[in-house]
Design an enzyme around this catalytic site. Sequence first.
Site, short mmCIF file in Angstrom:
data_model
loop_
_atom_site.label_atom_id
_atom_site.label_comp_id
_atom_site.label_asym_id
_atom_site.label_seq_id
_atom_site.Cartn_x
_atom_site.Cartn_y
_atom_site.Cartn_z
N TYR A 92 7.64 -36.36 -3.71
CA TYR A 92 7.21 -36.05 -4.85
C TYR A 92 6.11 -34.81 -4.47
O TYR A 92 6.14 -34.85 -3.69
CB TYR A 92 6.37 -37.57 -5.61
CG TYR A 92 6.42 -36.49 -7.54
CD1 TYR A 92 7.68 -36.77 -7.83
CD2 TYR A 92 4.77 -36.86 -7.41
CE1 TYR A 92 7.00 -35.42 -9.60
CE2 TYR A 92 4.73 -36.33 -8.92
CZ TYR A 92 6.02 -36.09 -9.37
OH TYR A 92 5.42 -35.25 -11.08
N ARG A 145 3.15 -25.75 -16.42
CA ARG A 145 1.72 -26.80 -15.37
C ARG A 145 2.40 -27.54 -14.98
O ARG A 145 1.64 -28.66 -14.73
CB ARG A 145 0.39 -26.97 -16.84
CG ARG A 145 -0.68 -26.99 -16.38
CD ARG A 145 -1.03 -28.51 -15.73
NE ARG A 145 -0.66 -29.34 -15.04
CZ ARG A 145 -0.58 -31.07 -14.99
NH1 ARG A 145 -1.58 -30.74 -15.81
NH2 ARG A 145 0.16 -31.43 -13.83
N LYS A 163 10.12 -37.12 -10.58
CA LYS A 163 9.71 -38.07 -11.45
C LYS A 163 10.63 -39.54 -11.61
O LYS A 163 9.86 -40.66 -11.55
CB LYS A 163 8.45 -37.79 -12.63
CG LYS A 163 7.65 -38.69 -13.34
CD LYS A 163 6.35 -37.72 -12.90
CE LYS A 163 5.65 -38.75 -13.19
NZ LYS A 163 3.95 -38.33 -13.23
N GLU A 234 5.87 -34.09 -19.56
CA GLU A 234 5.28 -34.03 -18.19
C GLU A 234 5.39 -32.32 -17.73
O GLU A 234 5.91 -31.60 -17.52
CB GLU A 234 6.74 -34.23 -17.03
CG GLU A 234 6.31 -34.78 -15.40
CD GLU A 234 5.07 -35.49 -14.90
OE1 GLU A 234 4.72 -36.40 -16.20
OE2 GLU A 234 4.27 -35.32 -14.58
N ASP A 235 3.50 -31.91 -17.20
CA ASP A 235 3.57 -31.02 -16.90
C ASP A 235 3.40 -29.78 -17.54
O ASP A 235 3.90 -28.26 -17.57
CB ASP A 235 4.09 -30.88 -15.68
CG ASP A 235 3.86 -30.88 -13.78
OD1 ASP A 235 2.74 -32.16 -15.08
OD2 ASP A 235 3.80 -31.27 -13.07
N ASP A 257 2.47 -38.66 -18.84
CA ASP A 257 1.72 -38.98 -18.06
C ASP A 257 0.63 -38.40 -17.37
O ASP A 257 -0.81 -38.97 -17.32
CB ASP A 257 3.25 -39.04 -16.43
CG ASP A 257 2.35 -40.18 -15.50
OD1 ASP A 257 2.19 -41.04 -15.57
OD2 ASP A 257 2.07 -39.29 -14.34
N ASP A 258 0.83 -37.43 -17.30
CA ASP A 258 -0.42 -36.42 -17.64
C ASP A 258 -1.87 -36.78 -17.82
O ASP A 258 -2.79 -36.94 -17.45
CB ASP A 258 -0.39 -35.15 -17.29
CG ASP A 258 1.10 -34.66 -16.82
OD1 ASP A 258 0.88 -34.98 -15.73
OD2 ASP A 258 1.63 -33.77 -17.74
N ASN A 396 -5.65 -33.45 -7.18
CA ASN A 396 -4.67 -32.66 -6.14
C ASN A 396 -3.55 -31.47 -5.97
O ASN A 396 -4.52 -30.65 -6.46
CB ASN A 396 -2.96 -33.40 -6.72
CG ASN A 396 -3.40 -35.06 -7.08
OD1 ASN A 396 -4.06 -35.26 -6.68
ND2 ASN A 396 -3.17 -35.32 -8.55
N ASN A 440 -3.01 -42.95 -7.47
CA ASN A 440 -1.59 -42.00 -7.34
C ASN A 440 -1.11 -42.29 -8.84
O ASN A 440 -1.32 -44.45 -9.12
CB ASN A 440 -0.99 -42.44 -6.55
CG ASN A 440 0.62 -42.18 -6.48
OD1 ASN A 440 1.21 -41.37 -7.45
ND2 ASN A 440 0.83 -41.31 -5.24
P1 NAD Z 1 -6.96 -28.82 -16.42
O1 NAD Z 1 -6.68 -27.66 -16.27
O2 NAD Z 1 -6.08 -28.46 -18.01
O3 NAD Z 1 -8.47 -28.79 -17.00
C1 NAD Z 1 -9.25 -28.70 -16.42
C2 NAD Z 1 -10.67 -28.98 -15.84
O4 NAD Z 1 -11.44 -28.92 -15.30
C3 NAD Z 1 -11.05 -27.82 -17.22
O5 NAD Z 1 -11.96 -28.18 -17.96
C4 NAD Z 1 -12.08 -26.39 -16.73
O6 NAD Z 1 -13.00 -25.69 -17.43
C5 NAD Z 1 -12.46 -27.75 -15.41
N1 NAD Z 1 -13.16 -26.86 -14.12
C6 NAD Z 1 -12.99 -25.30 -13.78
N2 NAD Z 1 -13.49 -25.52 -12.72
C7 NAD Z 1 -14.62 -26.60 -12.92
C8 NAD Z 1 -15.74 -26.38 -12.40
N3 NAD Z 1 -16.31 -25.58 -11.35
N4 NAD Z 1 -16.54 -27.53 -12.88
C9 NAD Z 1 -16.34 -28.93 -13.62
N5 NAD Z 1 -15.27 -27.77 -14.53
C10 NAD Z 1 -14.38 -27.16 -14.07
O7 NAD Z 1 -6.07 -29.67 -15.57
P2 NAD Z 1 -5.58 -30.93 -16.35
O8 NAD Z 1 -4.51 -31.39 -16.18
O9 NAD Z 1 -6.64 -31.72 -16.65
O10 NAD Z 1 -5.93 -31.17 -14.33
C11 NAD Z 1 -7.47 -31.32 -13.16
C12 NAD Z 1 -6.96 -31.74 -12.08
O11 NAD Z 1 -6.69 -33.82 -12.70
C13 NAD Z 1 -5.83 -31.59 -11.19
O12 NAD Z 1 -6.30 -31.23 -10.57
C14 NAD Z 1 -4.80 -32.81 -11.33
O13 NAD Z 1 -4.35 -32.56 -10.16
C15 NAD Z 1 -6.18 -33.64 -11.01
N6 NAD Z 1 -4.95 -35.35 -11.32
C16 NAD Z 1 -5.57 -35.80 -10.77
C17 NAD Z 1 -4.42 -37.31 -11.50
C18 NAD Z 1 -5.05 -38.23 -10.41
O14 NAD Z 1 -4.95 -38.36 -9.97
N7 NAD Z 1 -3.72 -39.71 -10.77
C19 NAD Z 1 -3.87 -37.06 -12.49
C20 NAD Z 1 -3.42 -35.98 -13.31
C21 NAD Z 1 -4.26 -34.78 -13.01
#
Ligand code: NAD
Length: 535
Positions: A92, A145, A163, A234-235, A257-258, A396, A440
């Site tokens: 993964y 995505r 997954k 997913e994604d 899951d996201d 990530n 995770n």
């Molecule tokens: P998304 O693209 O929907 O959201 C990103 C957000 O960040 C948007 O609201 C954007 O405006 C904002 N953003 C961009 N630049 C910024 C800045 N400089 N300051 C503040 N905010 C800013 O993406 P998502 O699906 O919500 O995922 C976001 C992140 O979360 C990804 O990087 C993903 O890797 C991480 N994530 C982590 C886990 C985990 O750790 N378990 C799980 C899911 C997602």
Amino acid sequence: MKLTGLDLLTNPRFNKGTAFTLQEREDYGLTGLLPPVVSTQEQQMQRSLLNLRNKTRHIDKYLFLTALQKRNERVFYRILLENIEEMMPLVYTPTVGQACQEFAINFRETHGCYISWQDRGNIANALGNWPEKDVRLIVVSDGERILGLGDLGSNGMGIPIGKLTLYCACAGIDPAHCLPIMVDLGTENEALRTDPFYLGVREGRIRGEAYDAFMAEFCQAVQDVFPQALLQFEDFATPNAIALLERYRDKQLCFNDDIQGTASVALAGLLAATRINGKRISDMRFMFLGAGSAATGIGELLVKAMQREGISETQARSQLVFNDSKGLIVRSRDQLTDHARPFAADLPAMDAAAALEAFKPDVLIGASGRPGIITESMVKALCAIHQRPAIFALSNPTANAECTAKQAYEWSDGKAIFASGSPFSAVEYKGTTFIPGQGNNAYIFPGLGLGVLLSGATRINDDMLISAAECLAACVEQTQIDAGCLYPPLTDIREVSAKIAVAVAKTAEKAGYLPAPLALDFADHVRAQQYDPKY
Ligand code: NAD
């Protein structure tokens, strides 16, 4: 059906290769088709591990493991189970990202279902062609995505496949019940559309009502063809991810899951953090950097968890603020997304650093995909407000984390309670070893899926996600908490998943989602049902 000869050797579920005994070779028409030595499964694993570890590039290791999965499923899963920390990043993230980017060029043989725009009106038939009839778990993506890599079109199929591999390895769900699906409705990725090897639809993405109608037919077809299946989205890109979940979560057994898995794993980390700072979730104030589906998904579940501790929804929402690329999300903003609107702060517009000073959060959560946006001055400002502030840098892969573990511990002089989305190594600071926890999602979704499948739950609600989070937080040993680690070791994942399965099933029972009461020995039943790849 009794498989014999080459049919048996080419069926990954039943193939034992050189481990077929002499008697089995005679019984199944294999005599003469294998070298004379009979191996044990342990020897087969050692042979495969030697080959695997001889490869230097991660993508080559991924391809080797994928080929093994298609050749001998039980050796593949035993290798995963017994080497989970080494294998997880190979099957993964992060390796699966490159695997998706190179999916078409590395394509060897098909796995799962590909449902494309041409199949509209005929989706149920297409699903019916999948040879396994007892499908209980589907992971579907439209490839828009993929991780942090954006629109990868049908190359995103590596994600549903990966997954489901984690569901099987981490929780012990039988691979025979799993079906990865790619719904291919085009791609906006011009490079893919002109790539001669690309295997997906070379058109722009179908959007709007046509997309919704297609997904409606798809969801109905899943219910018709695989009525017992849990459908995991997913994604998908954020607007579709949120819309699909809202549309179907009360109509059929589904999960994102996201959004929901991320929320549950983050809540688990925060619950574990309360064992360090001595507060309750509802005592704390939370500031998010990012306001996409991950951040607002965490926010919504936090609100529910705070309400369960006795405060009102309005009060709970007032303890959360969100920032996006334009700064603090406030009510006076012209354009607010539907999912961010309920969290818009009753404050003037300002940037995130000023918002931190004004709002004084206990917890700072980065889910922005932007590396480095948690700065030294932010961490120092947090420490001036609270003795033990929590900092979650969830983006990530590791290179995208909003700050590193080392920065968080050093800038806070060892006071920060830190967790991240991707792994960080232990940090030595002023004679103390800090072990950063990795939030995770694989701590949550496999156990959740296992609990749903084995209990026969018909829906997944927020209480089940909160139960999963509480259970996960309770699995963290005090020695780990003392080292600042908010999650249990990945090596415990199968037992953690079994416990989560039981917790989730009990909560589903309370919600009236089960066809029959849980048996008194349900916990034993869960462990007995966990897939065991040993011959
Ligand atoms: P998304 O693209 O929907 O959201 C990103 C957000 O960040 C948007 O609201 C954007 O405006 C904002 N953003 C961009 N630049 C910024 C800045 N400089 N300051 C503040 N905010 C800013 O993406 P998502 O699906 O919500 O995922 C976001 C992140 O979360 C990804 O990087 C993903 O890797 C991480 N994530 C982590 C886990 C985990 O750790 N378990 C799980 C899911 C997602």
